[in-house]
Design a protein around this motif. Structure first.
Motif, PDB file in Angstrom:
ATOM      1  N   GLU A   1       0.827  -1.215   0.000  1.00  7.29           N
ATOM      2  CA  GLU A   1       0.000   0.000   0.000  1.00  7.29           C
ATOM      3  C   GLU A   1       0.861   1.265   0.000  1.00  7.29           C
ATOM      4  O   GLU A   1       0.549   2.231  -0.707  1.00  7.29           O
ATOM      5  CB  GLU A   1      -0.951   0.010   1.200  1.00  7.29           C
ATOM      6  N   ASP A   2       1.931   1.261   0.785  1.00  3.73           N
ATOM      7  CA  ASP A   2       2.821   2.424   0.840  1.00  3.73           C
ATOM      8  C   ASP A   2       3.497   2.656  -0.510  1.00  3.73           C
ATOM      9  O   ASP A   2       3.594   3.794  -0.984  1.00  3.73           O
ATOM     10  CB  ASP A   2       3.890   2.230   1.920  1.00  3.73           C
ATOM     11  N   ILE A   3       3.956   1.582  -1.130  1.00  4.28           N
ATOM     12  CA  ILE A   3       4.614   1.687  -2.425  1.00  4.28           C
ATOM     13  C   ILE A   3       3.598   2.092  -3.493  1.00  4.28           C
ATOM     14  O   ILE A   3       3.898   2.914  -4.367  1.00  4.28           O
ATOM     15  CB  ILE A   3       5.333   0.368  -2.766  1.00  4.28           C
ATOM     16  N   PHE A   4       2.391   1.576  -3.395  1.00  4.59           N
ATOM     17  CA  PHE A   4       1.316   1.960  -4.309  1.00  4.59           C
ATOM     18  C   PHE A   4       1.036   3.458  -4.205  1.00  4.59           C
ATOM     19  O   PHE A   4       0.856   4.136  -5.221  1.00  4.59           O
ATOM     20  CB  PHE A   4       0.053   1.143  -4.016  1.00  4.59           C
ATOM     21  N   ASP A   5       1.027   3.990  -2.998  1.00  7.97           N
ATOM     22  CA  ASP A   5       0.800   5.429  -2.796  1.00  7.97           C
ATOM     23  C   ASP A   5       1.900   6.252  -3.466  1.00  7.97           C
ATOM     24  O   ASP A   5       1.618   7.277  -4.106  1.00  7.97           O
ATOM     25  CB  ASP A   5       0.735   5.763  -1.306  1.00  7.97           C
ATOM     26  N   ILE A   6       3.145   5.828  -3.319  1.00 11.66           N
ATOM     27  CA  ILE A   6       4.266   6.533  -3.960  1.00 11.66           C
ATOM     28  C   ILE A   6       4.113   6.455  -5.478  1.00 11.66           C
ATOM     29  O   ILE A   6       4.285   7.456  -6.185  1.00 11.66           O
ATOM     30  CB  ILE A   6       5.616   5.944  -3.502  1.00 11.66           C
ATOM     31  N   TYR A   7       3.802   5.281  -5.977  1.00 11.31           N
ATOM     32  CA  TYR A   7       3.608   5.080  -7.417  1.00 11.31           C
ATOM     33  C   TYR A   7       2.522   6.021  -7.949  1.00 11.31           C
ATOM     34  O   TYR A   7       2.723   6.698  -8.965  1.00 11.31           O
ATOM     35  CB  TYR A   7       3.248   3.615  -7.672  1.00 11.31           C
ATOM     36  N   GLU A   8       1.386   6.073  -7.277  1.00 12.84           N
ATOM     37  CA  GLU A   8       0.291   6.945  -7.723  1.00 12.84           C
ATOM     38  C   GLU A   8       0.674   8.419  -7.666  1.00 12.84           C
ATOM     39  O   GLU A   8       0.346   9.186  -8.560  1.00 12.84           O
ATOM     40  CB  GLU A   8      -0.956   6.695  -6.882  1.00 12.84           C
ATOM     41  N   MET A   9       1.354   8.818  -6.606  1.00 13.54           N
ATOM     42  CA  MET A   9       1.780  10.206  -6.476  1.00 13.54           C
ATOM     43  C   MET A   9       2.690  10.598  -7.643  1.00 13.54           C
ATOM     44  O   MET A   9       2.517  11.663  -8.243  1.00 13.54           O
ATOM     45  CB  MET A   9       2.512  10.434  -5.155  1.00 13.54           C
ATOM     46  N   LEU A  10       3.640   9.726  -7.978  1.00 12.14           N
ATOM     47  CA  LEU A  10       4.554  10.019  -9.081  1.00 12.14           C
ATOM     48  C   LEU A  10       3.830  10.085 -10.417  1.00 12.14           C
ATOM     49  O   LEU A  10       4.197  10.888 -11.285  1.00 12.14           O
ATOM     50  CB  LEU A  10       5.667   8.972  -9.142  1.00 12.14           C
ATOM     51  N   ASN A  11       2.812   9.285 -10.582  1.00 12.62           N
ATOM     52  CA  ASN A  11       2.055   9.304 -11.836  1.00 12.62           C
ATOM     53  C   ASN A  11       1.211  10.565 -11.983  1.00 12.62           C
ATOM     54  O   ASN A  11       0.851  10.929 -13.096  1.00 12.62           O
ATOM     55  CB  ASN A  11       1.183   8.059 -11.969  1.00 12.62           C
ATOM     56  N   ARG A  12       0.898  11.217 -10.895  1.00 18.12           N
ATOM     57  CA  ARG A  12       0.127  12.468 -10.953  1.00 18.12           C
ATOM     58  C   ARG A  12       1.010  13.671 -11.257  1.00 18.12           C
ATOM     59  O   ARG A  12       0.513  14.719 -11.647  1.00 18.12           O
ATOM     60  CB  ARG A  12      -0.613  12.699  -9.640  1.00 18.12           C
ATOM     61  N   GLN A  13       2.314  13.530 -11.047  1.00 17.70           N
ATOM     62  CA  GLN A  13       3.229  14.650 -11.238  1.00 17.70           C
ATOM     63  C   GLN A  13       3.893  14.586 -12.602  1.00 17.70           C
ATOM     64  O   GLN A  13       4.266  13.506 -13.065  1.00 17.70           O
ATOM     65  CB  GLN A  13       4.324  14.638 -10.165  1.00 17.70           C
ATOM     66  N   SER A  14       4.053  15.748 -13.234  1.00 16.94           N
ATOM     67  CA  SER A  14       4.752  15.779 -14.519  1.00 16.94           C
ATOM     68  C   SER A  14       6.264  15.878 -14.312  1.00 16.94           C
ATOM     69  O   SER A  14       7.031  15.373 -15.119  1.00 16.94           O
ATOM     70  CB  SER A  14       4.265  16.944 -15.376  1.00 16.94           C
TER      71      SER A  14
END
Length: 76
Positions: free
Chosen positions: A41-54
């Protein structure tokens, strides 16, 4: 690929994508095998955050790598 499903395959995929997004030069420093599903879940959160940023700043990259290091499997 449904990343909401916790699996080794999904975990490996996310780690590889995080490395790509952060443009990690030393790819051996962040090996997908070094992470356990208990931190999915923690890694998923980081992954999603990075995908939202350009773009990701150097400071953010350092913080993310430091955070990922907390999720590594303990060496025995």
């Amino acid at each position: 690929m449904d990343l909401t499903v916790q699996s080794e395959e999904n975990l490996h995929y996310m780690i590889e994508e995080i490395k790509r997004k952060l443009q990690v030069v030393n790819v051996g420093a962040i090996r997908a095998e070094g992470f356990d599903l208990q931190h999915y879940e923690d890694i998923f959160d980081i992954y999603e955050m990075l995908n939202r940023q350009s773009r990701v700043s150097v400071r953010e990259i350092e913080a993310i790598i430091a955070e990922l290091s907390k999720f590594r499997k303990e060496e025995k």
